[in-house]
Scaffold this motif. Structure first.
Motif, PDB file in Angstrom:
ATOM      1  N   GLY A   1      -4.583   7.799   7.881  1.00 22.96           N
ATOM      2  CA  GLY A   1      -4.071   6.555   8.270  1.00 22.96           C
ATOM      3  C   GLY A   1      -4.388   5.579   7.390  1.00 22.96           C
ATOM      4  O   GLY A   1      -4.620   5.826   6.241  1.00 22.96           O
ATOM      5  N   ALA A   2      -4.508   4.281   7.912  1.00 17.79           N
ATOM      6  CA  ALA A   2      -4.759   3.154   6.925  1.00 17.79           C
ATOM      7  C   ALA A   2      -5.502   1.870   7.825  1.00 17.79           C
ATOM      8  O   ALA A   2      -5.242   1.778   9.001  1.00 17.79           O
ATOM      9  CB  ALA A   2      -3.665   2.640   6.212  1.00 17.79           C
ATOM     10  N   CYS A   3      -6.519   1.247   7.370  1.00 16.65           N
ATOM     11  CA  CYS A   3      -7.148   0.292   8.040  1.00 16.65           C
ATOM     12  C   CYS A   3      -7.004  -1.200   7.093  1.00 16.65           C
ATOM     13  O   CYS A   3      -7.141  -0.963   6.068  1.00 16.65           O
ATOM     14  CB  CYS A   3      -8.661   0.659   8.269  1.00 16.65           C
ATOM     15  SG  CYS A   3      -8.705   1.844   9.537  1.00 16.65           S
ATOM     16  N   LEU A   4      -6.796  -2.205   7.785  1.00 14.48           N
ATOM     17  CA  LEU A   4      -7.009  -3.772   7.283  1.00 14.48           C
ATOM     18  C   LEU A   4      -8.191  -4.097   7.730  1.00 14.48           C
ATOM     19  O   LEU A   4      -8.406  -4.408   8.967  1.00 14.48           O
ATOM     20  CB  LEU A   4      -5.691  -4.343   7.717  1.00 14.48           C
ATOM     21  CG  LEU A   4      -5.525  -5.669   6.871  1.00 14.48           C
ATOM     22  CD1 LEU A   4      -5.254  -5.670   5.449  1.00 14.48           C
ATOM     23  CD2 LEU A   4      -4.350  -6.430   7.582  1.00 14.48           C
ATOM     24  N   ILE A   5      -8.822  -4.638   6.786  1.00 15.20           N
ATOM     25  CA  ILE A   5     -10.355  -5.352   7.230  1.00 15.20           C
ATOM     26  C   ILE A   5     -10.263  -6.679   6.610  1.00 15.20           C
ATOM     27  O   ILE A   5      -9.914  -6.871   5.223  1.00 15.20           O
ATOM     28  CB  ILE A   5     -11.310  -4.377   6.622  1.00 15.20           C
ATOM     29  CG1 ILE A   5     -11.412  -3.056   6.914  1.00 15.20           C
ATOM     30  CG2 ILE A   5     -12.880  -5.127   7.010  1.00 15.20           C
ATOM     31  CD1 ILE A   5     -10.807  -2.235   5.762  1.00 15.20           C
ATOM     32  N   SER A   6     -10.916  -7.580   7.315  1.00 17.27           N
ATOM     33  CA  SER A   6     -11.000  -9.115   7.222  1.00 17.27           C
ATOM     34  C   SER A   6     -12.230  -9.633   7.469  1.00 17.27           C
ATOM     35  O   SER A   6     -12.573  -9.457   8.755  1.00 17.27           O
ATOM     36  CB  SER A   6      -9.598  -9.766   7.578  1.00 17.27           C
ATOM     37  OG  SER A   6      -9.801 -11.244   7.200  1.00 17.27           O
TER      38      SER A   6
ATOM     39  N   CYS B   1      -5.990  -1.050  12.427  1.00 15.89           N
ATOM     40  CA  CYS B   1      -5.885   0.467  11.852  1.00 15.89           C
ATOM     41  C   CYS B   1      -4.363   1.072  12.544  1.00 15.89           C
ATOM     42  O   CYS B   1      -4.057   0.695  13.785  1.00 15.89           O
ATOM     43  CB  CYS B   1      -6.902   1.351  12.109  1.00 15.89           C
ATOM     44  SG  CYS B   1      -8.407   0.836  11.391  1.00 15.89           S
ATOM     45  N   ALA B   2      -3.954   2.024  11.743  1.00 14.66           N
ATOM     46  CA  ALA B   2      -2.832   2.953  12.277  1.00 14.66           C
ATOM     47  C   ALA B   2      -3.005   4.309  11.677  1.00 14.66           C
ATOM     48  O   ALA B   2      -3.541   4.650  10.343  1.00 14.66           O
ATOM     49  CB  ALA B   2      -1.591   2.556  11.794  1.00 14.66           C
ATOM     50  N   LEU B   3      -3.028   5.139  12.807  1.00 17.69           N
ATOM     51  CA  LEU B   3      -3.340   6.599  12.405  1.00 17.69           C
ATOM     52  C   LEU B   3      -2.113   7.623  12.538  1.00 17.69           C
ATOM     53  O   LEU B   3      -1.276   7.392  13.414  1.00 17.69           O
ATOM     54  CB  LEU B   3      -4.629   7.129  13.267  1.00 17.69           C
ATOM     55  CG  LEU B   3      -5.835   6.365  13.208  1.00 17.69           C
ATOM     56  CD1 LEU B   3      -6.690   6.874  14.155  1.00 17.69           C
ATOM     57  CD2 LEU B   3      -6.556   6.122  11.852  1.00 17.69           C
TER      58      LEU B   3
END
Length: 472
Positions: A111-116, A359-361
């Motif tokens: 998947g992918a994750c965006l972190i802020s 996140c999206a998996l």
């Protein structure tokens, strides 16, 4: 590993690790193999206890978790309530989804994750399965990418030990979960194909011809053994050690065509996020190779079709962050279309400090290959060489003072359009739309201490938010 401020182990788990550290290496390997290949003789408590709660704020919001599967959302919520930050809670939520929603978030996928974090550039971490390269596979699989990606995120942003965040998922696998509506719906959709595999039928079957239904109990002792092995030996063991050999051998027997080199080369990618600034709002989106972020960003800035933008991007052959940012800055859109894309799931997390994770998996197909990696109990993902890349989409919006929105979506071809539309609504303080096939999970804020979770009313997810003196 970076220093961790907190520990959320059970006392028994801590004691077990201390004992294990005194064992000779050869005996430690034998113990670990026994844990993997047989039923676990020691199972930690079913709840996180013993955590230092000094990180929890004296008042106000502790944080919010929104996910497609309720039991996983509660795991993330528990980590927040006990002092973990958003990265810790996101890691625990993703690992729990591997148990509670193995149709979309199996450890065999990625998947992918965006972190802020406030005052820092948002980061995008992609951890996508690689195709197996061994010949003769009758059901080609992808490599398991989730553990390395989640480990990277938690190493850079988390505050507790990674191994402690495995405990809730391990407990769910060993003690059993209640099959949710989300999992039951996925099981029913692939019933005939899934039951054709004996190992999958053993785990997910109900009688001779049916799959488990909502409300049924599901224990996964082999998956618990797999998780315990990683707790004992570390994430690297799945990619460079004895566990990699076990996984590869099992994948080959299941027709997956994986080999040791495929496992070693499964590496996460961390980059700056795609960004845009409009009307006092700074918006960050997932960056390639998670190109659903580009589609969502173009939808947000121009209103053009996200799916069309991604179709044009994939046809161009570009892969770099710089090229994607240039396409976003130019307002370039497209009118192409994409084939039917794989299923996915999403979740979002915020904490009391203003950190946000979205996140999206995916497994590149519902239940991946439909086969199990032998004694590990892991559902093998489908090879990305045989299926189109999923549209992994997420966004985080901030104004000059605080967090505004954290958004992620599933919905196959319409996920990126749904994220773009939700981001446009949040930027204008409008209600999050729930239209089309996209399924939104969001947290909308008016100041960091005034955030509320938003689930799609057509789905069966859960928004869990807590303060020190109330739950809402």
């Amino acid at each position: 590993m970076a220093h961790r401020q907190h520990q959320i182990s059970t006392p028994d788990a801590t004691q077990t690790r201390r004992i294990a550290s005194r064992l000779p290496a050869s005996l430690m390997a034998s113990v670990a193999s026994g844990l993997l290949l047989g039923a676990c003789s020691w199972i930690p408590g079913s709840h996180l206890v013993g955590i230092s709660e000094t990180a929890a704020p004296a008042g106000g919001s502790i944080g919010t978790v929104v996910a497609d599967e309720p039991q996983a959302a509660l795991v993330g919520h528990d980590v927040l309530a006990r002092g973990g930050n958003a990265a810790d809670a996101a890691t625990a939520t993703a690992l729990a989804l591997g148990v509670t929603l193995p149709s979309r978030a199996s450890y065999g996928g990625g998947g992918a994750c965006l972190i802020s974090r406030p005052g820092e550039a948002a980061q995008s971490i992609s951890f996508l399965p690689r195709p197996g390269t061994s010949k003769g596979a009758d059901r080609p699989a992808g490599t398991p990418a989730s553990f390395r990606g989640l480990y990277l995120m938690q190493l850079h942003y988390g505050t507790v030990e990674f191994n402690d965040l495995i405990a809730p998922a391990l407990n769910l696998a060993s003690s059993g979960i209640t099959v949710s509506r989300a999992l039951a719906t996925d099981l029913a959709a692939v019933r005939t194909a899934l039951l054709a595999d004996e190992s999958a039928r053993t785990i997910f079957g109900r009688g001779e011809a049916n799959t488990l239904a909502a409300g049924d109990s599901l224990a996964q002792p082999r998956l618990a053994g797999f998780l315990e092995r990683i707790r004992v030996a570390g994430v690297g063991d799945l990619y460079n050690g004895a566990l990699a050999d076990v996984y590869v051998t099992a994948a080959q027997k299941a027709g997956g065509g994986l080999n040791d080199d495929d496992m070693r080369q499964t590496l996460p990618v961390q980059t700056d996020a795609l960004t845009t600034h409009q009307g006092g709002i700074n918006a960050a989106f997932l960056a390639p190779p998670a190109d659903g972020g580009l589609g969502a960003a173009i939808r947000y800035t121009t209103g053009a079709s996200a799916q069309g933008a991604v179709a044009g991007w994939r046809a161009s052959g570009n892969t770099t962050l710089a090229a994607a940012q240039a396409a976003l800055d130019s307002g370039r859109s497209g009118n192409g279309s994409l084939p039917s894309l794989p299923a996915s799931t999403s979740f979002v997390v915020t904490d009391h400090s203003g950190m946000a994770v979205a996140c999206a998996l995916s497994e590149n197909n519902l239940f991946g290959t439909g086969r199990i990696a032998g004694s590990t109990g892991v559902v093998l993902s489908a090879s990305p060489a045989r299926t189109p890349q999923p549209l992994l989409s997420a966004a985080i919006l901030r104004d000059q003072r605080s967090l505004r929105a954290v958004i992620a979506a599933s919905g196959q071809n319409e996920a990126a359009d749904a994220v773009g539309d939700a981001a446009r609504a949040a930027a204008h303080d409008a209600p999050i739309p729930h239209e089309g096939a996209g399924r939104i999970n969001a947290i909308v804020c008016h100041g960091d201490d005034s955030c509320r979770g938003v689930t799609d009313p057509r789905a069966a997810g859960l928004a869990a938010g807590t303060t020190n003196d109330s739950t809402h």
